[in-house]
Design a protein around this motif. Sequence first.
Motif, PDB file in Angstrom:
ATOM      1  N   ASP A   1       0.867  -1.365   0.056  1.00 34.88           N
ATOM      2  CA  ASP A   1      -0.179  -0.030   0.181  1.00 34.88           C
ATOM      3  C   ASP A   1       0.825   1.192   0.243  1.00 34.88           C
ATOM      4  OD1 ASP A   1      -2.049  -1.982   0.124  1.00 34.88           O
ATOM      5  OD2 ASP A   1      -2.429  -1.239   2.323  1.00 34.88           O
TER       6      ASP A   1
ATOM      7  N   LEU B   1     -11.688   5.384   2.993  1.00 36.99           N
ATOM      8  CA  LEU B   1     -12.047   4.415   1.759  1.00 36.99           C
ATOM      9  C   LEU B   1     -13.363   3.568   2.315  1.00 36.99           C
ATOM     10  CD1 LEU B   1      -8.500   3.266   0.833  1.00 36.99           C
ATOM     11  CD2 LEU B   1     -10.270   4.383  -0.720  1.00 36.99           C
TER      12      LEU B   1
ATOM     13  N   ALA C   1     -16.051   6.419   2.316  1.00 30.48           N
ATOM     14  CA  ALA C   1     -16.661   6.652   0.697  1.00 30.48           C
ATOM     15  C   ALA C   1     -17.581   5.397   0.294  1.00 30.48           C
ATOM     16  CB  ALA C   1     -15.363   6.788  -0.065  1.00 30.48           C
ATOM     17  N   ARG C   2     -17.101   4.147   0.496  1.00 32.51           N
ATOM     18  CA  ARG C   2     -18.038   3.129  -0.014  1.00 32.51           C
ATOM     19  C   ARG C   2     -19.181   3.051   0.824  1.00 32.51           C
ATOM     20  NH1 ARG C   2     -18.112  -0.375  -4.353  1.00 32.51           N
ATOM     21  NH2 ARG C   2     -19.941  -1.581  -3.991  1.00 32.51           N
TER      22      ARG C   2
ATOM     23  N   HIS D   1     -21.425   5.500  -0.968  1.00 34.21           N
ATOM     24  CA  HIS D   1     -21.828   4.863  -2.491  1.00 34.21           C
ATOM     25  C   HIS D   1     -22.784   3.751  -1.990  1.00 34.21           C
ATOM     26  CE1 HIS D   1     -21.151   3.686  -6.369  1.00 34.21           C
ATOM     27  NE2 HIS D   1     -21.266   2.376  -5.955  1.00 34.21           N
TER      28      HIS D   1
ATOM     29  N   SER E   1     -10.979  12.728   1.432  1.00 26.51           N
ATOM     30  CA  SER E   1     -12.192  12.824   1.231  1.00 26.51           C
ATOM     31  C   SER E   1     -12.825  11.200   1.410  1.00 26.51           C
ATOM     32  CB  SER E   1     -12.559  13.126  -0.015  1.00 26.51           C
ATOM     33  OG  SER E   1     -12.055  12.195  -1.033  1.00 26.51           O
TER      34      SER E   1
ATOM     35  N   ALA F   1      -7.346  -2.443   2.148  1.00 26.79           N
ATOM     36  CA  ALA F   1      -7.307  -3.007   0.437  1.00 26.79           C
ATOM     37  C   ALA F   1      -7.812  -4.461   0.570  1.00 26.79           C
ATOM     38  CB  ALA F   1      -6.074  -2.724  -0.201  1.00 26.79           C
ATOM     39  N   GLN F   2      -7.712  -5.411   1.527  1.00 22.38           N
ATOM     40  CA  GLN F   2      -7.842  -6.796   1.542  1.00 22.38           C
ATOM     41  C   GLN F   2      -9.073  -6.972   2.108  1.00 22.38           C
ATOM     42  OE1 GLN F   2      -6.135  -8.509  -0.166  1.00 22.38           O
ATOM     43  NE2 GLN F   2      -5.050  -6.748  -0.841  1.00 22.38           N
TER      44      GLN F   2
ATOM     45  N   VAL G   1     -15.603  -3.253   2.835  1.00 22.49           N
ATOM     46  CA  VAL G   1     -15.016  -2.274   3.762  1.00 22.49           C
ATOM     47  C   VAL G   1     -16.285  -1.697   4.657  1.00 22.49           C
ATOM     48  CG1 VAL G   1     -13.161  -1.574   2.310  1.00 22.49           C
ATOM     49  CG2 VAL G   1     -15.321  -0.501   2.001  1.00 22.49           C
TER      50      VAL G   1
ATOM     51  N   TYR H   1     -13.375   0.204  -6.302  1.00 22.45           N
ATOM     52  CA  TYR H   1     -14.454  -0.425  -5.309  1.00 22.45           C
ATOM     53  C   TYR H   1     -14.429   0.819  -4.279  1.00 22.45           C
ATOM     54  CZ  TYR H   1     -15.909  -2.824  -1.131  1.00 22.45           C
ATOM     55  OH  TYR H   1     -16.601  -3.087   0.023  1.00 22.45           O
ATOM     56  N   SER H   2     -13.532   1.485  -4.063  1.00 23.37           N
ATOM     57  CA  SER H   2     -13.648   2.771  -3.194  1.00 23.37           C
ATOM     58  C   SER H   2     -12.340   3.521  -3.577  1.00 23.37           C
ATOM     59  CB  SER H   2     -13.484   2.374  -1.775  1.00 23.37           C
ATOM     60  OG  SER H   2     -13.934   3.426  -0.997  1.00 23.37           O
ATOM     61  N   LEU H   3     -12.647   4.638  -2.971  1.00 27.18           N
ATOM     62  CA  LEU H   3     -11.973   6.049  -3.747  1.00 27.18           C
ATOM     63  C   LEU H   3     -11.900   7.081  -2.544  1.00 27.18           C
ATOM     64  CD1 LEU H   3     -10.423   7.359  -6.130  1.00 27.18           C
ATOM     65  CD2 LEU H   3     -12.764   8.127  -6.658  1.00 27.18           C
TER      66      LEU H   3
ATOM     67  N   ALA I   1      -7.061   4.334  -4.235  1.00 29.69           N
ATOM     68  CA  ALA I   1      -8.182   3.734  -4.490  1.00 29.69           C
ATOM     69  C   ALA I   1      -8.070   2.374  -4.098  1.00 29.69           C
ATOM     70  CB  ALA I   1      -8.518   3.601  -6.113  1.00 29.69           C
ATOM     71  N   ILE I   2      -8.940   1.388  -3.910  1.00 33.72           N
ATOM     72  CA  ILE I   2      -9.152   0.349  -3.915  1.00 33.72           C
ATOM     73  C   ILE I   2      -9.804  -0.171  -5.065  1.00 33.72           C
ATOM     74  CG2 ILE I   2     -10.019  -2.047  -2.366  1.00 33.72           C
ATOM     75  CD1 ILE I   2     -10.338  -0.044  -0.116  1.00 33.72           C
TER      76      ILE I   2
ATOM     77  N   ARG J   1     -10.754  -3.423  -7.452  1.00 36.60           N
ATOM     78  CA  ARG J   1     -11.269  -4.872  -7.563  1.00 36.60           C
ATOM     79  C   ARG J   1     -11.011  -5.258  -8.889  1.00 36.60           C
ATOM     80  NH1 ARG J   1     -16.423  -6.417  -4.121  1.00 36.60           N
ATOM     81  NH2 ARG J   1     -14.878  -6.152  -2.432  1.00 36.60           N
TER      82      ARG J   1
ATOM     83  N   GLN K   1      -8.081  -8.003  -5.125  1.00 29.80           N
ATOM     84  CA  GLN K   1      -8.279  -6.738  -4.719  1.00 29.80           C
ATOM     85  C   GLN K   1      -6.796  -6.042  -4.246  1.00 29.80           C
ATOM     86  OE1 GLN K   1     -12.155  -6.260  -3.048  1.00 29.80           O
ATOM     87  NE2 GLN K   1     -11.068  -5.031  -1.317  1.00 29.80           N
ATOM     88  N   LEU K   2      -6.700  -4.758  -4.729  1.00 26.38           N
ATOM     89  CA  LEU K   2      -5.358  -4.057  -4.089  1.00 26.38           C
ATOM     90  C   LEU K   2      -5.514  -2.526  -4.197  1.00 26.38           C
ATOM     91  CD1 LEU K   2      -4.768  -3.005  -7.276  1.00 26.38           C
ATOM     92  CD2 LEU K   2      -3.350  -5.073  -7.182  1.00 26.38           C
TER      93      LEU K   2
ATOM     94  N   ILE L   1     -16.439   5.989  -7.731  1.00 27.92           N
ATOM     95  CA  ILE L   1     -16.546   4.423  -7.488  1.00 27.92           C
ATOM     96  C   ILE L   1     -17.296   3.641  -8.411  1.00 27.92           C
ATOM     97  CG2 ILE L   1     -17.629   2.863  -5.826  1.00 27.92           C
ATOM     98  CD1 ILE L   1     -17.148   4.999  -3.698  1.00 27.92           C
TER      99      ILE L   1
END
Lengths: 383, 126
Positions: A132, A146, A149-150, A153, A198, A246-247, A251, B60-62, B77-78, B80, B86-87, B101
Amino acid sequence: MGGDFPRGKSAIAGLATFGVGEAPGFSSMELTARAALLAVEDAGLRIDAIDALFICQPDDFFAGLSFAEYLGLSPRFTDNNRTGGSAFMSHIITAVMMLEAGYIDTALIAYGSNQRTNGGKLATSIKPNSWDAPYRPLFPLSSYALAAARHMHEYGTTREQLAEVAVAARQWANTNPEAFAKGPLSIEECLASRIISSPISVRDCCLVTDGAAAIVLTRTDRARDLPRPVVPVLGAAAATWWNSIAQASDVTTTAAAESGPRAYHAAGIGPADVQTVQLYDAFTINTVLFLEDLGFCPKGEGGRFVSGGTIAPGGTLPVNTNGGGMSYCHPGMYGLFAIVEAARQIRGEAANQLGKIDVALAHGNGGTLSSQATVILGSADTL
Amino acid sequence: MDGMTGGPEAQWRAALADGRFLLQRAISSGTVFFPPRVMEPGTGETDLEWVEATGLGHIYSLTWVSQKPPVPPYNVAIVRLDEGAQLMSRIEGANPETLRIGQRVRAKIGTQDDGAPILLFEPTGH
């Protein structure tokens, strides 16, 4: 088997905080030892009654060893768990199991940091992993961004809803003499604050303070002979789902969705029985995620749930009644302060006492939403 | 994994330096995962092979990390991948007003300040 927990067999017999806010001129170990001494005194014991040490200092890889040396103890067992801010909930699990087994008799769990007055720098050397790091996420802030944000969304969660968490925490802090951040705070003020990563702004972040906390655990039958009201540990569980955000396969759901149900099962209760929730609010999104994952509202509803003062003074679910990491204190790791506030509510001595509290939940978060641990405390009446 | 030396991480980095984006696949389960490991996570299976990544995936996310103006924010970002792994990465050629996203992205290999290769992504045309 697996998952068995000796419900109520061990209890918090003493607790203390020290140096919350600013404690200029104190080292982290000095703060920790002061809190430890106060907690031992609160339990009506002497320091030499302690035969097991549990600690996790941000700035000392060998903190368990340093603490034993500092206190002049030769503990039967020393634990230096490194699961982050949830370490203290995990400490309780280990201590309870060892007390129940008769391997130890009196455990001291302590933490302290001079993070604020020691130059205001984060007293941590933790960094993102090598996969990362090249992308320069702010550690740990961007990981929470992150997740937030998700969540926005997927579920339509808004910055206004996140701001409700910060405002509620401030309202609790305003009537807690020990809290560091006081004064009016409005939703508008939160929304106008500078975006760091953000959607997380300055007002979505916990404090940077000094502070120390400590608790003493012993078997409940012995704790009953000590001066303070017993605070039995009804149930506790820890869960780890990832390290790097990230894994995370999702999330928006943390391992609290595992630690919570396991802790409830051990305690023989459910979310509806919990009268107050003390949780690790490193960022406003934490409160939203954990209230969902711990079963206080459905997944995705956390933003709407916290709106309109639900978790604020006078609301239907009192959350972080000391002001939390957002406004009470956040000396690097907050987990133990959540436990102390839950226990104070049960003992009837919290600054914002809610009345008679029989069941309180304390939830810790470690890493970047990575490690989750839940402790359910009860009053003597719950035994 | 003939002809590759060192552990999986070293092998992956050597391939990246050669301009290749590899992923590991567990032969028995078909599962593709990242970061590289000595076994399939969750099962411990060691029957692994390297496969060329399609390089395709979605955000996937940002998050956009603010910097002191006038330096513009950068994103984290993540991603997918279509293979399921995923990374964390950065999306190049994008700005906060338009990047979303769910946006489809394609891998590319860039260079870090110290000259080391870095896996990046850019929005696909559609």
